[in-house]
Design a protein around this motif. Structure first.
Motif, PDB file in Angstrom:
ATOM      1  N   GLY A 103       0.779  -1.224   0.000  1.00 20.21           N
ATOM      2  CA  GLY A 103       0.000   0.000   0.000  1.00 20.21           C
ATOM      3  C   GLY A 103       0.812   1.277   0.000  1.00 20.21           C
ATOM      4  N   ASN A 153      -6.141   5.163  -1.563  1.00 18.29           N
ATOM      5  CA  ASN A 153      -6.923   5.119  -0.331  1.00 18.29           C
ATOM      6  C   ASN A 153      -7.428   3.694  -0.110  1.00 18.29           C
ATOM      7  N   ALA A 154      -8.257   3.507   0.897  1.00 19.32           N
ATOM      8  CA  ALA A 154      -8.747   2.166   1.207  1.00 19.32           C
ATOM      9  C   ALA A 154      -9.504   1.571   0.032  1.00 19.32           C
ATOM     10  N   ARG A 157      -6.986   0.465  -2.606  1.00 19.71           N
ATOM     11  CA  ARG A 157      -6.299  -0.787  -2.259  1.00 19.71           C
ATOM     12  C   ARG A 157      -7.229  -1.984  -2.460  1.00 19.71           C
ATOM     13  N   ASP A 158      -8.513  -1.786  -2.142  1.00 22.02           N
ATOM     14  CA  ASP A 158      -9.479  -2.865  -2.350  1.00 22.02           C
ATOM     15  C   ASP A 158      -9.737  -3.123  -3.835  1.00 22.02           C
TER      16      ASP A 158
END
Length: 312
Positions: A103, A153-154, A157-158
């Motif tokens: 990340g 951001n989250a 990453r997903d």
């Protein structure tokens, strides 16, 4: 190597086409693993420096790893150059990004809206990952540093489509051995003796030629392995043979030890056995730890393959 299934994300035909092309060029990921292994070995520069760990590198060298990774991948796969990105793959702009931590990829403005090939690895755990993600406004953090770089951001990453996740990296034997053992190997002033110690301590483990170069710190490091004064001669009285993947992979398989690739070795301590493998006219098997040593057989010359039993 296991491939990950793509996550349920926004429909992105370009990402799918790039992923398909990468997998077409290297279905099992072995070439990407080799690129990463080679990049680690380049950045350590062990033959000249004796380094073999990430924490031995200077900050500027760690930063340079990503550039070397990008260059080595381009050399391996011959990707076209992009306009503002590193590559053009399947007709689409793709930027290569490496981070030692999951990340941590830094994304410059020129990659905003484009595809990023994100990769990470860990030499200590012998693992690596590589995936694709669209660097959209929804997938990246707002703001950034002074260079206007951002990170995923989250959601970003997903959204990564992992082509390989936690795949096996060819191990670095100097990171597999206990630190105290490696310190002992390096403590001798003579490169020949350091090489002998490496093969003695790493019995039954794969030893890449770069590890030999790092330990010996000599231009003719492969000579330190051979007979006529090398580790094979020095360790033979202790029962060790050093098998080359180029010439002795069949013996490694027969002795039930890890099978070295052509640029690798594995040392094995042998004892005589009634039901062992024929080497130099007698039967041998791998010694147990508590068994006393006796002089090892001489390995067949390069290009000659002995029969493994009298039944052949």
């Amino acid at each position: 190597m296991l491939k990950s299934e793509p996550p349920a994300t926004v429909f992105d035909p370009a990402l799918d086409e790039v992923a398909d092309e990468i997998l077409r060029l290297n279905p099992d990921g072995s070439k990407w693993a080799a690129v990463i292994r080679h990049t680690y070995d380049m950045i350590y520069n062990g033959q000249e420096t004796g380094r073999y760990r990430w924490d031995q590198l200077m900050k500027t060298e760690k930063t340079h790893f990503g550039t070397l990774f990008e260059i080595n991948a381009q050399r391996e796969f011959r990707f076209e150059g992009g306009d503002a990105t590193d590559y053009r793959i399947a007709g689409h702009q793709v930027d290569a990004k490496w981070s030692q931590s999951m990340g941590g990829w830094m994304l410059p403005p020129e990659v905003f809206g484009e595809l990023a090939l994100v990769a990470t690895g860990n030499d200590e755990t012998s693992r690596w990952s590589l995936g694709l993600v669209r660097v959209s406004e929804e997938n990246r953090r707002e703001g950034g540093n002074r260079d206007k770089k951002s990170q995923l951001n989250a959601a970003g990453r997903d959204a990564i489509r992992w082509l390989w996740r936690d795949a096996q990296l060819r191990p670095n034997v100097l990171l597999q051995l206990p630190r105290s053992t490696v310190d002992h190997i390096f403590s001798h002033r003579a490169g020949t003796q350091r090489t002998n110690r490496l093969f003695r301590e790493a019995e039954g483990m794969i030893v890449h030629r770069n590890a030999v170069a790092t330990v010996s710190r000599q231009l003719d490091h492969q000579k330190r392995v051979r007979y006529n004064g090398g580790a094979r001669s020095a360790l033979a009285p202790e029962g060790f043979v050093i098998l080359s993947g180029m010439y002795h992979a069949y013996l490694a398989e027969a002795l039930d030890v890890p099978i070295p690739a052509p640029d690798e070795y594995v040392s094995v301590r042998l004892v005589l056995s009634d039901d062992g493998v024929y080497i130099d006219g007698r039967r041998w098997r791998r010694a147990n730890v508590e068994e006393p040593s006796r002089p090892a057989p001489r390995l067949p010359e390069p290009g000659l393959r002995e029969q493994l039993s009298d039944d052949l």
